[in-house]
Scaffold this motif. Structure first.
Motif: not given
Length: 487
Positions: A383-394
């Motif tokens: 879940i932490v990895a998913y959260l970070l990759v969502c923030l990294a996208t934009p």
């Protein structure tokens, strides 16, 4: 399809050694599916969500399917533009920088490793239950020995080659899904026709429990992104990996919703009364009876074995990349000269994957406690990895000058929703979840400290993390086509 000119390098690149252009789309999809273990999830998780979600159970699974599809959309913004053997780890580095990237990388290491540990123990527990039906003594020593055998067999398959392990894991998981679906439908049919006891009434869940139900449902998708870790070894990786990540959450959402509908309606009649359609761990008193129980145990055993292979495959590729970067010892980045697999990373990881659950088993009261604890730790990492990759996208798209409104809104909204669910669940769950949180936090801190220590001996480490594949001259003549990009 958009074509773009990418630089062609004739030099040795950081991810050389792994086999290229070996996996078809079906095999890449098998990597995603096997790491999730959907047949085990569709049998057990809806019954765990029902008490917390009540009449909103179906809505919970639909919502989480859409949320994980949004996460998949964020991941595909990277997978259509770069081939990274460490998946979300490299993606986050390119978007947010080395330190958040390291956090995502270690979170994935924790997630993949704990999932593999839980799966090895789960497979061993169900094998022990099946052997117990023919008179083989059951108990912790038997489960421990079977865990070692499961780990050893998985290691041999993975070292021998990704194509072999991908084919086997996909075939095993498809078999397990069919078995689980058939058993659920038989039980549901019995409940509808009245040949079994009627379903128990599902009460509305308290408002405070819905956050926990959502968090629990999210964990049923973790691992779907692991297709990104075999991009180097996939044919047409920009297309095959992207398709696997894009469609897996939707397919899983359909399976889980189907299972939730059946479990919310049906019951199975046993000698001790009516129980929901859920298969407890073999050491529990509430196992299903007769032929349904045997069929389900075989299917879940197969699913756990596939999950061991899928999770460890993703773990080994992440460790391989970290070894090539200098974050871990160089030996981690060695590939087998014949099979072209990260055999050192696999050989080092598998004993740990086996030893931890075996040691935990003898310290805990039951295999159920071990499985739940390991899965809880694993869920934190994912879940932490998913959260970070969502923030990294934009951030990543802005950096390369390709940011548009849709990925900006989807990335930030998905990240904000996941944070809200995590906080909501944290305010309503019991202390065992905090134990998993503490273990995950300690492991993550160890990873970040290790990065700081290695940075002293490798001064340019921050610039080296987040490796991805580069086009080489040989790719022009191979069926690799890295310039073929799909949005």
């Amino acid at each position: 399809v958009q074509t773009c000119a990418l630089p062609i390098s004739v030099t040795h690149h950081l991810v050389a050694g792994l086999q290229r252009a070996q996996l078809t789309f079906t095999q890449v999809l098998g990597q995603s599916v096997s790491a999730v273990a959907p047949s085990a999830v569709m049998v057990t998780l809806p019954a765990l969500v029902l008490p917390a979600a009540g009449h909103t159970t179906i809505a919970v699974f639909v919502l989480t399917a859409l949320m994980m599809t949004a996460v998949g959309y964020c991941i595909t913004q990277f997978s259509t533009r770069m081939v990274a053997v460490s998946g979300l780890y490299s993606y986050t580095v390119k978007g947010l920088g080395p330190v958040p990237g390291i956090a995502a990388g270690w979170s994935l290491v924790v997630g993949y490793a704990a999932a593999a540990m839980a799966s090895a123990l789960g497979a061993a527990s169900y094998i022990a239950a099946l052997l117990g039906r023919v008179g083989v003594p059951d108990g912790k020593p038997v489960i421990a020995g079977l865990t070692v055998l499961v780990g050893g067999a998985a290691l041999i398959l993975m070292v021998r080659g990704i194509r072999l392990s991908a084919r086997i894991s996909l075939a095993v998981e498809l078999f397990a899904i069919v078995v689980a679906g058939v058993v659920l439908m038989i039980a549901f049919g019995g409940a509808v026709t009245g040949s079994t006891a009627p379903a128990k009434t599902v009460e509305d869940a308290p408002h405070s429990a819905l956050g926990f139900a959502l968090l629990l449902a999210i964990t049923s998708y973790v691992g779907f992104e692991s297709a990104s870790t075999v991009a180097r070894e996939a044919q047409r990786p920009f297309v095959t990996v992207t398709r696997a990540i894009r469609w897996t959450p939707l397919a899983l959402g359909a399976l889980y919703t189907f299972a939730a509908v059946l479990q919310a309606t049906g019951t199975i009649h046993t000698g001790t009364g009516s129980t929901p359609i859920v298969l407890a761990l073999p050491d529990s008193a509430n196992t299903l009876a007769g032929a349904l129980s045997i069929a389900m145990e075989v299917g879940i055993t197969a699913s756990w074995i596939a999950c061991v292979i899928g999770s460890t495959t993703a773990l080994s590729r992440t460790l391989f990349a970290m070894g090539r970067e200098g974050l871990l010892p160089d030996a981690m980045g060695h590939a087998h000269p014949r099979y072209r697999t990260p055999h050192v990373a696999l050989t080092i990881a598998m004993p740990v994957i086996v030893a931890v659950p075996v040691g935990y088993l003898f310290a805990a009261e039951s295999s159920r406690d071990v499985l739940v604890g390991l899965l809880a730790v694993s869920a934190h990492g994912y879940i932490v990895a998913y959260l970070l990759v969502c923030l990294a996208t934009p951030a990543f798209l802005r950096r390369i000058g390709e940011l548009t409104t849709v990925p900006l809104v989807v990335g930030l909204a998905t990240a904000a929703t996941m944070v809200a669910i995590i906080i909501w669940a944290a305010l309503s769950v019991a202390s065992p979840v905090w134990i998993a949180t503490a273990v995950y936090s300690a492991l993550l801190a160890m990873g970040l400290v290790g990065f700081l220590v290695r940075r002293r001996t490798v001064p340019d480490l921050a610039e080296r993390v987040g490796v991805f594949d580069e086009t080489i001259a040989g790719d022009v003549f191979a069926d690799y086509n890295p310039w073929e990009v799909r949005r």
